[in-house]
Design an enzyme around this catalytic site. Structure first.
Site, mmCIF file in Angstrom:
data_model
loop_
_atom_site.group_PDB
_atom_site.id
_atom_site.type_symbol
_atom_site.label_atom_id
_atom_site.label_comp_id
_atom_site.label_asym_id
_atom_site.label_seq_id
_atom_site.Cartn_x
_atom_site.Cartn_y
_atom_site.Cartn_z
ATOM 1 N N PHE A 267 13.558 94.500 -18.325
ATOM 2 C CA PHE A 267 14.986 94.416 -18.000
ATOM 3 C C PHE A 267 15.778 93.537 -18.954
ATOM 4 C CE2 PHE A 267 13.764 90.364 -16.132
ATOM 5 C CZ PHE A 267 14.902 89.592 -16.367
ATOM 6 N N CYS B 222 12.301 86.676 -24.032
ATOM 7 C CA CYS B 222 10.871 86.435 -24.258
ATOM 8 C C CYS B 222 10.676 85.417 -25.366
ATOM 9 C CB CYS B 222 10.165 87.729 -24.608
ATOM 10 S SG CYS B 222 10.683 88.381 -26.192
ATOM 11 N N SER C 219 5.969 91.927 -18.760
ATOM 12 C CA SER C 219 5.210 90.729 -18.378
ATOM 13 C C SER C 219 3.710 90.905 -18.683
ATOM 14 C CB SER C 219 5.412 90.469 -16.884
ATOM 15 O OG SER C 219 4.898 91.565 -16.149
ATOM 16 N N ARG D 163 15.746 98.217 -13.371
ATOM 17 C CA ARG D 163 16.756 97.262 -12.916
ATOM 18 C C ARG D 163 18.075 97.390 -13.689
ATOM 19 N NH1 ARG D 163 13.341 91.788 -12.128
ATOM 20 N NH2 ARG D 163 11.825 92.749 -13.505
ATOM 21 N N GLU E 178 5.401 81.393 -16.729
ATOM 22 C CA GLU E 178 6.643 81.738 -17.427
ATOM 23 C C GLU E 178 7.753 81.727 -16.373
ATOM 24 O OE1 GLU E 178 6.935 85.814 -18.821
ATOM 25 O OE2 GLU E 178 8.163 85.185 -20.519
HETATM 26 P P1 NAD Z 1 7.874 93.698 -15.949
HETATM 27 O O1 NAD Z 1 6.485 93.567 -16.466
HETATM 28 O O2 NAD Z 1 8.121 93.388 -14.505
HETATM 29 O O3 NAD Z 1 8.393 95.205 -16.158
HETATM 30 C C1 NAD Z 1 8.221 95.874 -17.378
HETATM 31 C C2 NAD Z 1 8.067 97.367 -17.106
HETATM 32 O O4 NAD Z 1 6.875 97.578 -16.336
HETATM 33 C C3 NAD Z 1 9.231 97.957 -16.307
HETATM 34 O O5 NAD Z 1 9.588 99.186 -16.891
HETATM 35 C C4 NAD Z 1 8.669 98.109 -14.910
HETATM 36 O O6 NAD Z 1 9.189 99.228 -14.234
HETATM 37 C C5 NAD Z 1 7.184 98.284 -15.138
HETATM 38 N N1 NAD Z 1 6.376 97.693 -14.045
HETATM 39 C C6 NAD Z 1 6.708 96.618 -13.272
HETATM 40 N N2 NAD Z 1 5.721 96.347 -12.398
HETATM 41 C C7 NAD Z 1 4.745 97.258 -12.617
HETATM 42 C C8 NAD Z 1 3.466 97.497 -12.032
HETATM 43 N N3 NAD Z 1 3.003 96.747 -11.042
HETATM 44 N N4 NAD Z 1 2.726 98.515 -12.511
HETATM 45 C C9 NAD Z 1 3.173 99.291 -13.523
HETATM 46 N N5 NAD Z 1 4.390 99.115 -14.100
HETATM 47 C C10 NAD Z 1 5.160 98.122 -13.659
HETATM 48 O O7 NAD Z 1 8.807 92.820 -16.908
HETATM 49 P P2 NAD Z 1 10.327 92.447 -16.712
HETATM 50 O O8 NAD Z 1 10.463 91.463 -15.599
HETATM 51 O O9 NAD Z 1 11.148 93.666 -16.688
HETATM 52 O O10 NAD Z 1 10.616 91.706 -18.120
HETATM 53 C C11 NAD Z 1 10.374 90.340 -18.329
HETATM 54 C C12 NAD Z 1 9.034 90.116 -18.975
HETATM 55 O O11 NAD Z 1 8.963 90.814 -20.208
HETATM 56 C C13 NAD Z 1 8.797 88.650 -19.331
HETATM 57 O O12 NAD Z 1 7.460 88.350 -19.049
HETATM 58 C C14 NAD Z 1 9.070 88.604 -20.824
HETATM 59 O O13 NAD Z 1 8.427 87.552 -21.519
HETATM 60 C C15 NAD Z 1 8.531 89.922 -21.243
HETATM 61 N N6 NAD Z 1 9.079 90.337 -22.529
HETATM 62 C C16 NAD Z 1 8.262 90.281 -23.617
HETATM 63 C C17 NAD Z 1 8.742 90.623 -24.864
HETATM 64 C C18 NAD Z 1 7.870 90.568 -26.088
HETATM 65 O O14 NAD Z 1 8.240 91.139 -27.097
HETATM 66 N N7 NAD Z 1 6.724 89.899 -26.043
HETATM 67 C C19 NAD Z 1 10.077 91.043 -24.997
HETATM 68 C C20 NAD Z 1 10.875 91.104 -23.854
HETATM 69 C C21 NAD Z 1 10.357 90.760 -22.620
#
Ligand code: NAD
Length: 501
Positions: free
Chosen positions: A153, A285, A230, A181, A385
Site C-alpha cells: 500500500f 520501506c 512485508s 487498500r 518494523e
Molecule cells: P503486506 O505484506 O501486508 O501486503 C503486500 C501484498 O501482499 C498486498 O498486495 C496484500 O494484498 C498481499 N497480502 C497481504 N497479506 C497476505 C497474506 N496473508 N497472504 C498473501 N498475500 C497477502 O504489506 P503492506 O502493509 O501493504 O506494505 C508495507 C510493507 O511493505 C512493509 O513491511 C514495508 O517495509 C514493505 N515494503 C518493502 C519495500 C522494499 O522494497 N523492500 C518497498 C515498499 C514496502
C-alpha cells in the site's frame, strides 16, 4: 459496505470489467475515513481469465519488434507527466501522504518507465566470434511468458511501475495484483498504459487479498512473480511460488539504521534525519527508523527532538503538511500499541505523538513524530518494523560497535552513515551487510539504471526490481553456438571428441 461509491474495475483482455464477486472492501480516505470506492476480491474464474488472456497475448507480444515496445513506453512517460497532478491527488486521497510526496511517488515510478523506453540497449545478448574454427557463440535474452506482480500500500504508484513496464518492455505479458487498500491510483496508471498502446491481454489486473495471491503463486501458466511487501507475506510468497517452479523476487520489510558520527555536518544531518524518519508518516520501506548516535553525537538528541517537534501533522491535501495520516485506524492502533509497549519495556519517550489532534480531520488516523531514546535491541519497538513516525535512538561508543549493531538486526534493506571522514564512510560501506547504503544520504533508493536490492530478512531471490537485474529476471538466456559452412567446403572426417575445431 457502501453501494453508492464507484467500484474499482478489473482489467482482463483489454477490457475494464466489473468483478462478479460477492466480496468487496471499502477504500477509505485515511484523513477523513470517507469511503472513496470499493474494491473487489476477484474470483478464481477471473484470475483464470486474466492469466489466459496474458498467455494468449504472449504469442504475438513476444514477437513485437523492440522499437515498437520501446515507443509505447515513450508515449506512456509523456501521459504520466501530463496527468501528474491528477495522479498525485488520487494517491493522496486514498493513501494519505502529502501531495508533493505523492508526486514524488509517481515520479520515482515514471523514471522506471523512462528507462523501459531504452529497453533496446538493455535486452542485449553477448557475442563471441570464432570460439573455434568458424564457430561463433552468442546469447539471446528472450521473454519468459506471463509474469505477475503483487504490490504493497505504501507506494501505490512507484511499485507497480517498478514491475509491469520492465516486464512488458522485455516482451512478457503481465498480471498485476495491487494493494487492496489503495488501488485507485494504480488503476489510473494502468488506464494510461492502455492509452499509451499496450495491446489487449498484455497487461491485466486482478484485485484481492491472500486467496488471490495464493492463486497467483500456484498458477501453472505464471512463470515469474515479483512481490513487494512485508517480510512474513513475502517469505510465504517466495516459498509457495518457488515450490510451484516459478522465478520469484521478494522485496520485504525493514528496520533502517542511520549511523551518525560526531564529525558529521550537524545541520545537514539533523535535517536529513528528520525528513527521512518522519516523512510519509514513517510508512516508507526506506524510512530511517533506528538512529545510532556514535560518541559525542549523542549530545545532538535534544536538537533532533526540537526539530521533529516542529513538524506539521495534517491531511496530505493541506499546504505545509509534513506528516499525513497512517493508512488505516488499525495501523494507528498497532503503532500506538507498540509505542505503549516501548514505554513499558523501559525506553525513554522523548517525544510522544499519540495525543495529536488535527482540526477538521478528527477522524483521521494521525500520530505525530514520536522519539524514543535509550532503546536496546531486545525491545519490541526495535525488533519490529513499526511503520509509523516513530524513531528509536540507540548509542554506540565506536563506528565498529555501530556496524555490529546494524548487522545484528535481522533486516538489511537500507542504511546510512553521516560523517565527514572518507575513511569512516569507506569502512562502513565495506563492512555493513545492508542492500542500500547511503553516505550522507538518508534514503538511498537507487535510480533505475541500477537495481533495488536488500540483504538478509529484507529480500528473497537473487535479482532485484528494475535496472539491469530485472532484465535478467524477466528474460531467459539462450546460448547459441553456430557454425556455417562455405557452400563448396568439402566435409572432413568424423570427429568423436568433444572439441570443436
Ligand atoms: P503486506 O505484506 O501486508 O501486503 C503486500 C501484498 O501482499 C498486498 O498486495 C496484500 O494484498 C498481499 N497480502 C497481504 N497479506 C497476505 C497474506 N496473508 N497472504 C498473501 N498475500 C497477502 O504489506 P503492506 O502493509 O501493504 O506494505 C508495507 C510493507 O511493505 C512493509 O513491511 C514495508 O517495509 C514493505 N515494503 C518493502 C519495500 C522494499 O522494497 N523492500 C518497498 C515498499 C514496502
Amino acid at each position: 459496505m457502501s453501494t453508492q461509491v464507484p467500484s474499482v474495475k478489473l482489467l482482463i483482455d483489454g477490457e475494464f470489467v466489473e468483478s462478479k464477486t460477492s466480496e468487496w472492501r471499502d477504500i477509505t480516505n485515511p484523513a477523513t475515513q470517507e469511503v472513496l470506492a470499493r474494491v473487489p476480491f476477484a474470483t478464481t474464474e477471473e484470475l483464470e481469465a486474466a492469466v489466459s488472456a496474458a498467455n494468449e497475448a504472449f504469442k504475438s507480444w513476444r514477437k513485437t519488434p523492440i522499437g515498437v515496445r520501446s515507443r509505447i513506453f515513450l508515449k506512456y512517460q509523456q501521459l504520466i507527466r501530463e496527468n501528474m497532478k491528477e495522479l498525485a491527488a488520487t494517491l493522496t486521497a486514498e493513501q494519505g501522504k502529502t501531495l508533493p510526496d505523492a508526486e514524488g511517488d509517481v515520479f520515482r515510478g515514471l523514471e522506471v518507465v523512462e528507462h523501459a523506453a531504452s529497453v533496446g540497449t538493455l535486452q542485449m545478448g553477448e557475442y563471441a566470434n570464432n570460439v573455434a574454427g568458424d564457430v561463433d557463440t552468442y546469447t539471446l535474452r528472450q521473454p519468459i511468458g506471463v509474469c505477475a506482480g503483487i504490490t504493497p500500500f505504501n507506494f501505490p504508484a512507484m511499485i507497480p511501475l517498478w514491475m509491469f513496464p520492465m516486464a512488458i518492455a522485455t516482451g512478457n505479458t503481465f498480471v498485476l495484483k495491487p494493494s487492496e487498500r489503495d488501488p485507485m491510483v494504480t488503476m489510473r496508471l494502468v488506464e494510461l498504459a492502455v492509452e499509451a498502446g499496450i495491446p489487449r491481454g498484455v497487461l491485466n489486473v486482478v484485485h484481492g487479498g491472500p486467496d488471490m495471491v495464493n492463486g497467483i503463486c500456484d498458477h501453472p501458466d505464471i512463470k515469474a512473480v515479483s512481490f513487494v511487501g512485508s517480510t512474513p507475506v513475502g517469505t510465504h510468497v517466495y516459498n509457495r511460488a518457488s515450490e510451484a517452479g516459478k522465478r520469484v523476487q521478494c522485496m520485504m520489510g525493514a528496520k533502517n539504521h542511520a549511523v551518525v558520527m560526531p564529525d558529521a555536518n550537524k545541520e545537514q544531518t539533523l535535517n536529513a534525519l528528520v525528513g527521512s524518519c518522519f516523512g510519509a508518516a514513517g510508512q516508507r520501506c526506506m524510512a530511517v527508523s533506528a538512529l545510532v548516535l556514535v560518541g559525542e553525537a549523542r549530545n545532538w538528541l535534544p536538537e533532533l527532538a526540537r526539530r521533529a517537534e516542529k513538524l506539521n501533522v495534517n491531511a496530505g491535501t493541506e499546504d505545509g503538511t509534513d506528516i499525513g495520516p497512517l493508512i488505516t485506524p488499525q495501523a494507528l492502533e498497532r503503532v500506538t500499541g507498540l509505542v505503549q509497549q516501548g514505554v513499558s519495556e523501559g525506553a525513554k519517550l522523548v517525544l510522544d505523538g499519540r495525543d495529536v489532534s488535527v482540526r477538521g480531520y478528527e477522524k483521521g488516523s494521525f500520530i505525530g513524530p514520536t522519539l524514543f531514546s535509550g532503546v536496546t535491541p531486545d525491545m519490541a519497538i526495535y525488533r519490529e518494523e513499526i511503520f509509523g513516525p516513530v524513531l528509536c535512538v540507540l548509542e554506540a561508543e565506536t563506528l565498529d560497535e555501530a556496524i555490529d549493531l546494524v548487522n545484528a538486526n535481522p533486516n538489511g534493506n537500507g542504511t546510512a552513515i553521516f560523517t565527514r571522514s572518507g575513511a569512516a564512510a569507506h569502512r562502513f560501506q565495506e563492512h555493513i551487510d545492508v542492500g542500500q547504503v547511503g553516505i550522507n544520504v538518508p534514503i538511498p533508493v537507487p535510480v533505475p539504471y541500477f537495481s533495488f536490492t536488500g540483504s538478509r530478512g529484507s529480500k528473497l531471490g537473487d535479482l532485484g526490481p528494475y535496472g539491469k537485474q530485472v532484465v535478467q529476471f524477466y528474460t531467459q538466456t539462450k546460448t547459441v553456438t553456430s557454425r556455417w559452412f562455405d557452400e563448396d567446403e568439402q566435409v572432413g572426417s568424423v570427429n568423436t571428441t568433444i572439441n570443436l575445431r
